[in-house]
Scaffold this active site. Structure first.
Site, PDB file in Angstrom:
ATOM      1  CB  SER A 187      12.933  22.244 -15.638  1.00 49.60           C
ATOM      2  OG  SER A 187      12.136  23.397 -15.783  1.00 49.60           O
TER       3      SER A 187
ATOM      4  CD  GLU B  88       8.613  11.880 -15.345  1.00 50.09           C
ATOM      5  OE1 GLU B  88       8.278  12.663 -16.247  1.00 50.09           O
ATOM      6  OE2 GLU B  88       9.028  12.262 -14.239  1.00 50.09           O
TER       7      GLU B  88
ATOM      8  CG  HIS C 132      -1.670  -1.240   1.456  1.00 57.19           C
ATOM      9  ND1 HIS C 132      -2.856  -1.549   0.851  1.00 57.19           N
ATOM     10  CD2 HIS C 132      -1.338  -2.310   2.223  1.00 57.19           C
ATOM     11  CE1 HIS C 132      -3.259  -2.757   1.245  1.00 57.19           C
ATOM     12  NE2 HIS C 132      -2.346  -3.241   2.073  1.00 57.19           N
TER      13      HIS C 132
ATOM     14  CE  LYS D 162      11.463  19.375 -11.374  1.00 57.66           C
ATOM     15  NZ  LYS D 162      10.033  19.571 -11.437  1.00 57.66           N
TER      16      LYS D 162
END
Ligand code: ARG
Length: 460
Positions: A276, A289, A155, A282
């Site tokens: 970024s 992804e 979980h 970043k």
């Protein structure tokens, strides 16, 4: 003039040529198409269905065309519709009459089925090789991190301590099954359909086994309608791709979570991350992804082909031309993703110090504390309750179980003794999980050994 133009009074509308042609995407089957035609021509010659000198001319012509395609000297023609008719018309243009004999005892329906099967066999072999590389990278990391303790989650909440090696070897198992699935899919792809012709076989005395042998197929198809009308082998292939992508996507998701500022478990290599355009601080896990994202497109390929096929009456229907783009896309995407996943994963570093800090939270050793009491003769349910209360107490006092004093332990149960501290150390917890398939360092090394033996047994 179309190869099938005889029955028509008018030429095809250009819009129709544009709409129904497939050369833009099936040109990549030129190699398979030529190999199939060469084998077919050789068989026609050997069986005396066409003169053997003509068969020779056809073969020579086809091989020249192949070379010129590879040298970039040939531009395909949209009016010739697809790769099959492009090559056949090029052949006729070059060698004249003998070229017109090539299509004896053949249809584009069995020709295209053959080409896709030949193509897929190569793709499957390449994917299996990539999966083998991936599995050996995972085995190396499994070995390296056999004793490296990390929190195990259910979980997405801290559950019990495990080893990183064990976590990595879990993925080894998934990718091994993927590899086996592709091997299995290969068996059903390795069937030679030529000789089925349009749907009803042929009246010529052809030798299908000879063609199968030359092209390296294990078997020949057993029903001429089935052979030209189904694409279940392609659907199976894309299913294998989808399951593999699902596994890779889950792994990527974990890497993304581990890489978040909140977790801080891993550091991605600079060469495998991106920045970024606006936020200078970043460093994003774009590769992971994108693999996760591309999983969606492979699922889409699967659903497209299932849907294309679901309402088709026997035998061939032009709808089936829609099989190729999705097939190519799924295969390209999978190869691309595994190829980049390997160096991306290989170059990740794990932040040992930070992980150690995080191990202090979440009461990962609570189950072991209960097991301690069970060893003292307390029934597990009761032990569970005692430790539940103790954890509740610890939460209120903001400390981990191992920071409780002996007195506090005794208050919870008189059965606690001084060795409880060793017992619930995370090293102890992990070491005791030593049954086959468990996360203890020695079991992880054992699974790495079994995994490597498996990899070596693959003769590819
Ligand atoms: N380009 C076609 C395809 O990919 C080849 C088969 C065409 N057959 C036919 N009967 N029109 O499916």
């Amino acid at each position: 003039m179309k190869l099938w133009g005889g029955r028509f009074d008018k030429s095809t509308d250009e819009m129709v040529d544009d709409f129904q042609g497939s050369i833009e995407f099936d040109s990549r089957l030129y190699k398979q198409d030529i190999a199939g035609s060469v084998a077919h021509a050789r068989m026609l010659g050997a069986k005396g269905i066409i003169p053997s000198e003509d068969a020779e001319k056809i073969i020579k012509g086809l091989l020249e065309i192949k070379k010129e395609i590879e040298d970039g000297k040939i531009g395909f023609r949209k009016e010739a519709e697809d790769i099959h008719m492009n090559i056949e018309s090029l052949l006729i243009e070059r060698i004249g009459n003998p070229g017109k004999m090539l299509h004896t005892a053949r249809s584009r329906n069995d020709q295209v089925a053959l080409d896709i099967r030949l193509y897929l066999k190569e793709e499957i072999t390449e994917i299996i090789k990539l999966l083998k590389d991936l599995c050996s990278t995972l085995a190396d990391k499994g070995e390296l991190y056999a004793g490296f303790i990390i929190p195990g989650y259910t979980h997405l909440q801290k559950a019990q301590p495990i080893t990183l090696g064990h976590h990595i070897m879990a993925y080894f198992q998934m990718f091994r099954r993927d590899l086996e699935r592709f091997q299995d899919c290969y068996k059903r792809t390795d069937i030679m359909p030529l000789g089925s012709c349009a749907l009803a076989g042929t009246t010529y005395d052809i030798d299908r086994e000879m063609v199968a042998k030359e092209l390296g197929f294990a078997r020949i198809s057993e029903n001429s309608m089935d052979a030209v009308a189904d694409r279940d082998f392609s659907i199976e292939f894309i299913s294998c791709c989808s399951i593999l992508m699902m596994h890779m996507s889950r792994f990527c998701e974990e890497i993304i979570i581990w890489n978040s500022n909140e977790f801080g478990f891993v550091e991605m290599d600079d060469s495998m991350s991106t920045g970024s355009s606006i936020m200078p601080q970043k460093k994003n896990p774009d590769v992971a992804e994108l693999i996760r994202g591309k999983t969606g497109r492979v699922y889409g390929d699967l659903i497209s082909l299932l849907t294309v096929m679901k309402g088709l009456p026997m035998a061939y229907n032009k709808d089936m031309q829609e099989d190729k783009e999705v097939l190519f896309d799924a295969s390209d995407t999978v190869k691309n993703c595994i190829s980049i996943f390997i160096p991306m994963f290989d170059s990740i570093s794990f932040n040992e110090e930070n992980i150690k800090e995080k191990l202090k939270e979440g009461y990962l050793n609570a189950t072991d504390a209960a097991d301690y009491l069970v060893e003292k003769g307390i029934p597990f349910r009761e032990a569970h309750e005692i430790i539940g209360n103790l954890v509740n107490y610890c939460i209120k006092h903001d400390k981990p179980l191992e920071d409780l004093s002996m007195e506090e332990f005794k208050d919870a149960s008189p059965y606690f003794e001084a060795n409880i501290y060793d017992y619930i150390s995370l090293e102890g917890c992990v070491k005791r999980r030593d049954t086959f398939g468990g996360p203890s360092p020695s079991r992880v090394l054992e699974s790495v050994k079994i995994g490597r033996d498996y990899i070596e047994s693959l003769h590819i």
